[in-house]
Design a protein around this motif. Structure first.
Motif, PDB file in Angstrom:
ATOM      1  N   SER A 165      -3.115   9.038   9.829  1.00 40.54           N
ATOM      2  CA  SER A 165      -3.907   8.104  10.636  1.00 40.54           C
ATOM      3  C   SER A 165      -4.310   6.928  10.027  1.00 40.54           C
ATOM      4  CB  SER A 165      -5.240   9.078  11.246  1.00 40.54           C
ATOM      5  OG  SER A 165      -5.998   9.298   9.920  1.00 40.54           O
ATOM      6  N   TYR A 166      -4.591   6.710   9.037  1.00 39.38           N
ATOM      7  CA  TYR A 166      -4.849   5.500   8.361  1.00 39.38           C
ATOM      8  C   TYR A 166      -3.909   4.388   8.445  1.00 39.38           C
ATOM      9  CZ  TYR A 166      -7.308   2.104   5.004  1.00 39.38           C
ATOM     10  OH  TYR A 166      -7.753   1.217   4.540  1.00 39.38           O
ATOM     11  N   GLY A 167      -2.461   5.243   7.950  1.00 45.63           N
ATOM     12  CA  GLY A 167      -1.299   4.390   8.002  1.00 45.63           C
ATOM     13  C   GLY A 167      -0.926   3.830   9.166  1.00 45.63           C
ATOM     14  N   ILE A 168      -1.107   4.652  10.246  1.00 48.53           N
ATOM     15  CA  ILE A 168      -0.521   4.357  11.543  1.00 48.53           C
ATOM     16  C   ILE A 168      -1.516   3.208  12.195  1.00 48.53           C
ATOM     17  CG2 ILE A 168      -0.439   5.100  14.040  1.00 48.53           C
ATOM     18  CD1 ILE A 168       0.494   7.877  13.163  1.00 48.53           C
ATOM     19  N   VAL A 169      -2.897   3.477  12.049  1.00 45.81           N
ATOM     20  CA  VAL A 169      -3.828   2.270  12.405  1.00 45.81           C
ATOM     21  C   VAL A 169      -3.564   1.036  11.804  1.00 45.81           C
ATOM     22  CG1 VAL A 169      -6.248   1.605  12.559  1.00 45.81           C
ATOM     23  CG2 VAL A 169      -5.749   4.085  13.111  1.00 45.81           C
ATOM     24  N   SER A 170      -3.323   0.967  10.344  1.00 48.96           N
ATOM     25  CA  SER A 170      -2.932  -0.118   9.833  1.00 48.96           C
ATOM     26  C   SER A 170      -1.925  -0.744  10.178  1.00 48.96           C
ATOM     27  CB  SER A 170      -3.166   0.142   8.169  1.00 48.96           C
ATOM     28  OG  SER A 170      -2.733  -0.995   7.351  1.00 48.96           O
ATOM     29  N   GLY A 171      -0.656  -0.086  10.321  1.00 50.17           N
ATOM     30  CA  GLY A 171       0.467  -0.753  10.803  1.00 50.17           C
ATOM     31  C   GLY A 171       0.474  -1.174  12.225  1.00 50.17           C
ATOM     32  N   TRP A 172      -0.051  -0.353  13.189  1.00 54.18           N
ATOM     33  CA  TRP A 172      -0.143  -0.801  14.478  1.00 54.18           C
ATOM     34  C   TRP A 172      -0.929  -2.035  14.731  1.00 54.18           C
ATOM     35  CZ3 TRP A 172       2.464   0.943  18.784  1.00 54.18           C
ATOM     36  CH2 TRP A 172       1.660   0.455  20.037  1.00 54.18           C
ATOM     37  N   LYS A 173      -2.240  -2.081  14.078  1.00 54.17           N
ATOM     38  CA  LYS A 173      -3.121  -3.267  14.440  1.00 54.17           C
ATOM     39  C   LYS A 173      -2.641  -4.416  13.822  1.00 54.17           C
ATOM     40  CE  LYS A 173      -6.505  -1.189  16.639  1.00 54.17           C
ATOM     41  NZ  LYS A 173      -7.049  -1.807  17.706  1.00 54.17           N
ATOM     42  N   GLY A 174      -2.204  -4.504  12.574  1.00 53.59           N
ATOM     43  CA  GLY A 174      -1.598  -5.605  11.793  1.00 53.59           C
ATOM     44  C   GLY A 174      -2.659  -6.600  11.590  1.00 53.59           C
ATOM     45  N   GLY A 175      -2.130  -7.840  11.373  1.00 59.48           N
ATOM     46  CA  GLY A 175      -3.071  -8.972  10.931  1.00 59.48           C
ATOM     47  C   GLY A 175      -4.178  -8.596  10.128  1.00 59.48           C
ATOM     48  N   MET A 176      -5.550  -9.201  10.517  1.00 58.32           N
ATOM     49  CA  MET A 176      -6.646  -8.977   9.553  1.00 58.32           C
ATOM     50  C   MET A 176      -6.999  -7.567   9.310  1.00 58.32           C
ATOM     51  SD  MET A 176      -8.578 -10.824   7.671  1.00 58.32           S
ATOM     52  CE  MET A 176      -8.470 -12.486   8.228  1.00 58.32           C
ATOM     53  N   MET A 226       3.161   4.515   2.995  1.00 55.10           N
ATOM     54  CA  MET A 226       4.727   4.617   3.708  1.00 55.10           C
ATOM     55  C   MET A 226       4.592   4.917   5.049  1.00 55.10           C
ATOM     56  SD  MET A 226       6.180   7.651   0.931  1.00 55.10           S
ATOM     57  CE  MET A 226       7.553   7.707   1.599  1.00 55.10           C
ATOM     58  N   ILE A 227       3.569   5.453   5.774  1.00 62.15           N
ATOM     59  CA  ILE A 227       3.355   5.485   7.168  1.00 62.15           C
ATOM     60  C   ILE A 227       3.204   4.309   7.698  1.00 62.15           C
ATOM     61  CG2 ILE A 227       2.046   6.374   9.017  1.00 62.15           C
ATOM     62  CD1 ILE A 227       3.647   8.530   7.720  1.00 62.15           C
ATOM     63  N   ARG A 228       2.296   3.367   6.910  1.00 63.46           N
ATOM     64  CA  ARG A 228       2.088   1.815   7.660  1.00 63.46           C
ATOM     65  C   ARG A 228       3.340   1.141   7.647  1.00 63.46           C
ATOM     66  NH1 ARG A 228       1.998  -3.156   4.327  1.00 63.46           N
ATOM     67  NH2 ARG A 228       1.338  -4.618   5.796  1.00 63.46           N
ATOM     68  N   ALA A 229       4.097   1.206   6.589  1.00 64.22           N
ATOM     69  CA  ALA A 229       5.552   0.477   6.499  1.00 64.22           C
ATOM     70  C   ALA A 229       6.405   0.893   7.424  1.00 64.22           C
ATOM     71  CB  ALA A 229       6.098   0.655   5.111  1.00 64.22           C
ATOM     72  N   GLU A 230       6.488   2.154   7.796  1.00 64.55           N
ATOM     73  CA  GLU A 230       7.331   2.755   8.981  1.00 64.55           C
ATOM     74  C   GLU A 230       6.797   2.170  10.423  1.00 64.55           C
ATOM     75  OE1 GLU A 230      11.031   4.558  10.098  1.00 64.55           O
ATOM     76  OE2 GLU A 230      10.184   3.842   7.980  1.00 64.55           O
ATOM     77  N   THR A 231       5.504   2.423  10.581  1.00 62.81           N
ATOM     78  CA  THR A 231       4.957   2.060  11.570  1.00 62.81           C
ATOM     79  C   THR A 231       5.267   0.455  12.153  1.00 62.81           C
ATOM     80  OG1 THR A 231       3.071   3.739  11.403  1.00 62.81           O
ATOM     81  CG2 THR A 231       2.632   2.037  12.968  1.00 62.81           C
TER      82      THR A 231
END
Length: 347
Positions: A165-176, A226-231
């Motif tokens: 969940s942390y990785g998806i939110v981080s990758g999806w939101k992006g930016g700041m 890893m999840i953030r990079a793929e998201t």
């Protein structure tokens, strides 16, 4: 027919002039040579080709069944109460007359039957011997394996909940938002897990609680990265952009599009998290800041066994073998899953 056509160009062709080919000789350019498989079925087909991964999967299933299925048959009191009469007995398997497995121990160059020397009642035997307090090593190894698997399940739970969940939110939101969340991960990753456990000991006693809290704080960071990079790659795909254009909420997009496409990474990373968590618990218990006696785990058994290793090596060898088999099996299964889910290795 060809001769008639050459002789008489105006001759008409009738259906009777043609003969159908046998069914097996029909040429069909649209014929599919291989059966249609889903992504999961294709991954399972390739995983079955990896003999090491299949054997490892079988070993893991057997160890899980034995560890959790034997709980009703193991009396917890026998795991903690000492029985000096049965202390340091070697392994004895009925019907086996092999030194080391027949109740004999080498002393002064001579094999001595320790069961007779200690006046052990007839019919009483220990398949893997006993420790210095008279506890059955087989029961303690089974219970210790169960503890290690519980720690692995806890690490998996935090990987699948916090990390994904942390990785998806981080990758999806992006930016700041992404920058702040990644800095938090860097701070957590910079603190060694051993330091976190020591800090936990200031509040809690040595045991499962401090280990679980240490895992909850630090074990999920690799999965989140890893999840953030793929998201970041998936959110620019056409099907995701189409879902956003149609007004789908981010939660629905994550559940319907992102998580299914992230499943291979999640499964593979989980397989590598499990042996790391098992070794982490065994290491902490071995150095005395994890689970401590009279409770048992594979790390505790290794710590107890190394004290008598020179004279009673079996007390350390058996738990060490179980720990190695458990970790190697998860690593080989992880390698097999990585090859099965990686599209570049398809054949």
């Amino acid at each position: 027919m060809e001769e008639n056509l050459k002789l008489d160009p105006e001759a008409k062709v009738s259906p009777e002039d043609f003969q159908a080919l046998p069914k097996e000789e029909e040429l069909d350019a649209e014929k599919i040579a291989a059966p249609s498989l889903t992504f999961t079925q294709d991954a399972w087909r390739r995983l079955k080709k990896n003999k090491g991964a299949v054997i490892s999967l079988f070993v893991i299933i057997v160890m899980i069944v034995v560890a959790f299925g034997s709980t009703p048959f193991i009396n917890h009191d026998t795991l903690v109460k000492s029985a000096p009469k049965y202390a340091n007995l070697p392994a004895k398997i009925p019907g086996v007359d092999i030194n080391g497995f027949n109740g004999k121990l080498k002393q002064g160059g001579v094999w001595v039957d320790q069961y007779k020397a200690n006046n052990i009642p007839e019919g009483t035997y220990f398949v893997l011997g006993t420790d210095y307090l008279g506890h059955s090593l087989a029961q303690r190894i089974i219970y210790g394996t169960k503890v290690s698997l519980i720690v692995a399940l806890v690490a998996t739970f935090f990987d699948l909940t916090i990390g994904v969940s942390y990785g998806i939110v981080s990758g999806w939101k992006g930016g700041m938002v992404d920058n702040v969340m990644q800095r938090i991960i860097e701070i957590i990753s910079s603190i060694p897990s051993l330091v976190i456990v020591v800090l936990m000991l200031l509040v809690f006693k040595p045991g499962m609680t401090s280990i679980i809290l240490a895992i909850a704080i630090s074990s999920w960071t690799t999965m989140a990265r890893m999840i953030r990079a793929e998201t970041l790659q998936l959110k620019s795909q056409e099907y995701v952009l189409a879902a956003r254009t149609l007004g789908e909420s981010p939660i629905k997009i994550a559940m319907k599009h992102l998580v299914p496409n992230l499943s291979s990474i999640i499964i593979i990373q989980t397989m590598y998290t499990i042996p790391s968590a098992i070794f982490f618990e065994a290491f902490l218990s071995f150095i005395g800041i994890g689970i401590s006696a009279p409770e048992t785990s594979l790390g505790v058994l290794l710590n107890d066994g190394q004290k008598n290793f020179q004279f009673l090596p079996y007390q350390m060898w058996y738990p060490a073998i179980v720990l190695c088999v458990l970790m190697i099996s998860f690593n080989l299964l992880g390698d097999g899953l990585r090859d099965a889910f990686d599209p570049k290795t398809r054949r």
